[in-house]
Design a protein around this motif. Structure first.
Motif, PDB file in Angstrom:
ATOM      1  N   MET A   1       0.830  -1.182   0.000  1.00 55.71           N
ATOM      2  CA  MET A   1       0.000   0.000   0.000  1.00 55.71           C
ATOM      3  C   MET A   1       0.873   1.244   0.000  1.00 55.71           C
ATOM      4  O   MET A   1       1.924   1.251   0.610  1.00 55.71           O
ATOM      5  CB  MET A   1      -0.821   0.060   1.278  1.00 55.71           C
ATOM      6  N   PRO A   2       0.387   2.314  -0.628  1.00 60.31           N
ATOM      7  CA  PRO A   2       1.128   3.569  -0.537  1.00 60.31           C
ATOM      8  C   PRO A   2       1.195   4.014   0.914  1.00 60.31           C
ATOM      9  O   PRO A   2       0.334   3.698   1.720  1.00 60.31           O
ATOM     10  CB  PRO A   2       0.278   4.541  -1.369  1.00 60.31           C
ATOM     11  N   LEU A  34      -8.463   9.039  -7.694  1.00 64.03           N
ATOM     12  CA  LEU A  34      -7.850   8.501  -8.907  1.00 64.03           C
ATOM     13  C   LEU A  34      -6.986   9.559  -9.588  1.00 64.03           C
ATOM     14  O   LEU A  34      -5.870   9.269 -10.030  1.00 64.03           O
ATOM     15  CB  LEU A  34      -8.926   7.986  -9.864  1.00 64.03           C
ATOM     16  N   ASP A  35      -7.477  10.796  -9.647  1.00 65.29           N
ATOM     17  CA  ASP A  35      -6.692  11.890 -10.231  1.00 65.29           C
ATOM     18  C   ASP A  35      -5.393  12.105  -9.462  1.00 65.29           C
ATOM     19  O   ASP A  35      -4.338  12.346 -10.053  1.00 65.29           O
ATOM     20  CB  ASP A  35      -7.498  13.191 -10.259  1.00 65.29           C
ATOM     21  N   ALA A  36      -5.464  12.017  -8.141  1.00 67.77           N
ATOM     22  CA  ALA A  36      -4.271  12.199  -7.311  1.00 67.77           C
ATOM     23  C   ALA A  36      -3.262  11.080  -7.577  1.00 67.77           C
ATOM     24  O   ALA A  36      -2.058  11.329  -7.698  1.00 67.77           O
ATOM     25  CB  ALA A  36      -4.656  12.243  -5.835  1.00 67.77           C
ATOM     26  N   ALA A  37      -3.750   9.852  -7.672  1.00 69.67           N
ATOM     27  CA  ALA A  37      -2.863   8.714  -7.958  1.00 69.67           C
ATOM     28  C   ALA A  37      -2.230   8.866  -9.338  1.00 69.67           C
ATOM     29  O   ALA A  37      -1.029   8.652  -9.509  1.00 69.67           O
ATOM     30  CB  ALA A  37      -3.628   7.403  -7.859  1.00 69.67           C
ATOM     31  N   ASN A  38      -3.033   9.257 -10.315  1.00 69.33           N
ATOM     32  CA  ASN A  38      -2.513   9.458 -11.665  1.00 69.33           C
ATOM     33  C   ASN A  38      -1.462  10.561 -11.689  1.00 69.33           C
ATOM     34  O   ASN A  38      -0.430  10.436 -12.353  1.00 69.33           O
ATOM     35  CB  ASN A  38      -3.645   9.793 -12.634  1.00 69.33           C
ATOM     36  N   GLY A  39      -1.721  11.652 -10.978  1.00 68.38           N
ATOM     37  CA  GLY A  39      -0.765  12.759 -10.932  1.00 68.38           C
ATOM     38  C   GLY A  39       0.553  12.350 -10.309  1.00 68.38           C
ATOM     39  O   GLY A  39       1.633  12.712 -10.799  1.00 68.38           O
ATOM     40  N   GLU A  40       0.473  11.593  -9.229  1.00 67.63           N
ATOM     41  CA  GLU A  40       1.701  11.134  -8.577  1.00 67.63           C
ATOM     42  C   GLU A  40       2.460  10.164  -9.479  1.00 67.63           C
ATOM     43  O   GLU A  40       3.681  10.206  -9.567  1.00 67.63           O
ATOM     44  CB  GLU A  40       1.393  10.504  -7.227  1.00 67.63           C
ATOM     45  N   MET A  41       1.717   9.298 -10.177  1.00 72.84           N
ATOM     46  CA  MET A  41       2.363   8.375 -11.114  1.00 72.84           C
ATOM     47  C   MET A  41       3.055   9.142 -12.239  1.00 72.84           C
ATOM     48  O   MET A  41       4.176   8.808 -12.617  1.00 72.84           O
ATOM     49  CB  MET A  41       1.345   7.395 -11.701  1.00 72.84           C
ATOM     50  N   ASP A  42       2.391  10.173 -12.752  1.00 67.58           N
ATOM     51  CA  ASP A  42       2.990  10.986 -13.814  1.00 67.58           C
ATOM     52  C   ASP A  42       4.292  11.620 -13.348  1.00 67.58           C
ATOM     53  O   ASP A  42       5.273  11.679 -14.095  1.00 67.58           O
ATOM     54  CB  ASP A  42       2.016  12.071 -14.278  1.00 67.58           C
ATOM     55  N   GLY A  43       4.302  12.102 -12.106  1.00 68.79           N
ATOM     56  CA  GLY A  43       5.517  12.708 -11.565  1.00 68.79           C
ATOM     57  C   GLY A  43       6.652  11.708 -11.452  1.00 68.79           C
ATOM     58  O   GLY A  43       7.803  12.018 -11.768  1.00 68.79           O
ATOM     59  N   ILE A  44       6.344  10.509 -11.011  1.00 71.16           N
ATOM     60  CA  ILE A  44       7.366   9.462 -10.880  1.00 71.16           C
ATOM     61  C   ILE A  44       7.903   9.086 -12.256  1.00 71.16           C
ATOM     62  O   ILE A  44       9.111   8.935 -12.450  1.00 71.16           O
ATOM     63  CB  ILE A  44       6.800   8.226 -10.155  1.00 71.16           C
ATOM     64  N   LEU A  45       6.997   8.940 -13.221  1.00 63.28           N
ATOM     65  CA  LEU A  45       7.422   8.575 -14.573  1.00 63.28           C
ATOM     66  C   LEU A  45       8.272   9.671 -15.200  1.00 63.28           C
ATOM     67  O   LEU A  45       9.218   9.388 -15.938  1.00 63.28           O
ATOM     68  CB  LEU A  45       6.202   8.262 -15.442  1.00 63.28           C
ATOM     69  N   SER A  57       4.674   0.848  -8.379  1.00 60.19           N
ATOM     70  CA  SER A  57       3.902  -0.390  -8.271  1.00 60.19           C
ATOM     71  C   SER A  57       2.767  -0.240  -7.258  1.00 60.19           C
ATOM     72  O   SER A  57       1.645  -0.697  -7.500  1.00 60.19           O
ATOM     73  CB  SER A  57       4.836  -1.537  -7.869  1.00 60.19           C
ATOM     74  N   GLU A  58       3.053   0.390  -6.131  1.00 60.48           N
ATOM     75  CA  GLU A  58       2.021   0.611  -5.107  1.00 60.48           C
ATOM     76  C   GLU A  58       0.894   1.497  -5.653  1.00 60.48           C
ATOM     77  O   GLU A  58      -0.283   1.240  -5.402  1.00 60.48           O
ATOM     78  CB  GLU A  58       2.632   1.274  -3.872  1.00 60.48           C
ATOM     79  N   LEU A  59       1.258   2.522  -6.402  1.00 62.18           N
ATOM     80  CA  LEU A  59       0.251   3.405  -6.984  1.00 62.18           C
ATOM     81  C   LEU A  59      -0.591   2.668  -8.014  1.00 62.18           C
ATOM     82  O   LEU A  59      -1.801   2.879  -8.103  1.00 62.18           O
ATOM     83  CB  LEU A  59       0.912   4.633  -7.611  1.00 62.18           C
ATOM     84  N   SER A  60       0.033   1.794  -8.780  1.00 67.36           N
ATOM     85  CA  SER A  60      -0.710   1.010  -9.763  1.00 67.36           C
ATOM     86  C   SER A  60      -1.738   0.118  -9.075  1.00 67.36           C
ATOM     87  O   SER A  60      -2.894   0.020  -9.515  1.00 67.36           O
ATOM     88  CB  SER A  60       0.270   0.169 -10.582  1.00 67.36           C
ATOM     89  N   THR A  61      -1.333  -0.509  -7.985  1.00 65.68           N
ATOM     90  CA  THR A  61      -2.249  -1.352  -7.228  1.00 65.68           C
ATOM     91  C   THR A  61      -3.384  -0.521  -6.641  1.00 65.68           C
ATOM     92  O   THR A  61      -4.556  -0.928  -6.667  1.00 65.68           O
ATOM     93  CB  THR A  61      -1.483  -2.079  -6.093  1.00 65.68           C
ATOM     94  N   ARG A  63      -4.583   2.284  -7.851  1.00 64.38           N
ATOM     95  CA  ARG A  63      -5.470   2.658  -8.957  1.00 64.38           C
ATOM     96  C   ARG A  63      -6.434   1.528  -9.289  1.00 64.38           C
ATOM     97  O   ARG A  63      -7.620   1.763  -9.535  1.00 64.38           O
ATOM     98  CB  ARG A  63      -4.657   3.019 -10.196  1.00 64.38           C
ATOM     99  N   LYS A  64      -5.942   0.303  -9.301  1.00 62.69           N
ATOM    100  CA  LYS A  64      -6.803  -0.849  -9.595  1.00 62.69           C
ATOM    101  C   LYS A  64      -7.903  -0.987  -8.560  1.00 62.69           C
ATOM    102  O   LYS A  64      -9.052  -1.279  -8.895  1.00 62.69           O
ATOM    103  CB  LYS A  64      -5.969  -2.129  -9.659  1.00 62.69           C
ATOM    104  N   LYS A  65      -7.571  -0.760  -7.297  1.00 65.71           N
ATOM    105  CA  LYS A  65      -8.580  -0.837  -6.232  1.00 65.71           C
ATOM    106  C   LYS A  65      -9.614   0.257  -6.380  1.00 65.71           C
ATOM    107  O   LYS A  65     -10.806   0.018  -6.171  1.00 65.71           O
ATOM    108  CB  LYS A  65      -7.907  -0.754  -4.858  1.00 65.71           C
ATOM    109  N   ILE A  66      -9.184   1.450  -6.727  1.00 64.61           N
ATOM    110  CA  ILE A  66     -10.112   2.573  -6.916  1.00 64.61           C
ATOM    111  C   ILE A  66     -11.045   2.279  -8.091  1.00 64.61           C
ATOM    112  O   ILE A  66     -12.264   2.451  -7.989  1.00 64.61           O
ATOM    113  CB  ILE A  66      -9.358   3.893  -7.139  1.00 64.61           C
ATOM    114  N   LEU A  67     -10.484   1.826  -9.192  1.00 69.84           N
ATOM    115  CA  LEU A  67     -11.287   1.540 -10.368  1.00 69.84           C
ATOM    116  C   LEU A  67     -12.255   0.380 -10.134  1.00 69.84           C
ATOM    117  O   LEU A  67     -13.362   0.379 -10.668  1.00 69.84           O
ATOM    118  CB  LEU A  67     -10.376   1.252 -11.565  1.00 69.84           C
ATOM    119  N   ALA A  68     -11.839  -0.591  -9.334  1.00 69.84           N
ATOM    120  CA  ALA A  68     -12.720  -1.716  -9.026  1.00 69.84           C
ATOM    121  C   ALA A  68     -13.912  -1.268  -8.184  1.00 69.84           C
ATOM    122  O   ALA A  68     -15.001  -1.830  -8.287  1.00 69.84           O
ATOM    123  CB  ALA A  68     -11.945  -2.801  -8.287  1.00 69.84           C
ATOM    124  N   ARG A  69     -13.702  -0.272  -7.348  1.00 74.36           N
ATOM    125  CA  ARG A  69     -14.773   0.230  -6.486  1.00 74.36           C
ATOM    126  C   ARG A  69     -15.783   0.946  -7.335  1.00 74.36           C
ATOM    127  O   ARG A  69     -16.956   0.925  -7.187  1.00 74.36           O
ATOM    128  CB  ARG A  69     -14.169   1.157  -5.411  1.00 74.36           C
TER     129      ARG A  69
END
Length: 69
Positions: A1-2, A34-45, A57-61, A63-69
């Motif tokens: 988890m993050p 989800l926007d916050a997770a995407n933004g943080e992922m963009d910064g890391i990339l 990897s933690e952010l990807s996981t 995101r999957k949990k958020i999208l599943a909800r």
């Protein structure tokens, strides 16, 4: 988890935090999360720092949990 912080959804500048219980969140709150997770992922990339791959990897996981909800 993050890593968790005292911040919540919508805290500007706070590191991304995945709440333990997503079921209580509204669709708007989930979208913000989800926007916050995407933004943080963009910064890391953009940094291209291999040391941050575990965080990515933690952010990807998260995101999957958020999208599943």
């Amino acid at each position: 988890m993050p890593k968790t912080t005292s911040g919540g959804v919508g805290d500007a500048g706070a590191p991304f935090t995945l709440p333990a219980d997503l079921s209580a969140l509204t669709l708007e709150a989930l979208a913000e999360l989800l926007d916050a997770a995407n933004g943080e992922m963009d910064g890391i990339l953009a940094d291209r720092d291999p040391a941050k791959l575990p965080q990515l990897s933690e952010l990807s996981t998260a995101r999957k949990k958020i999208l599943a909800r």
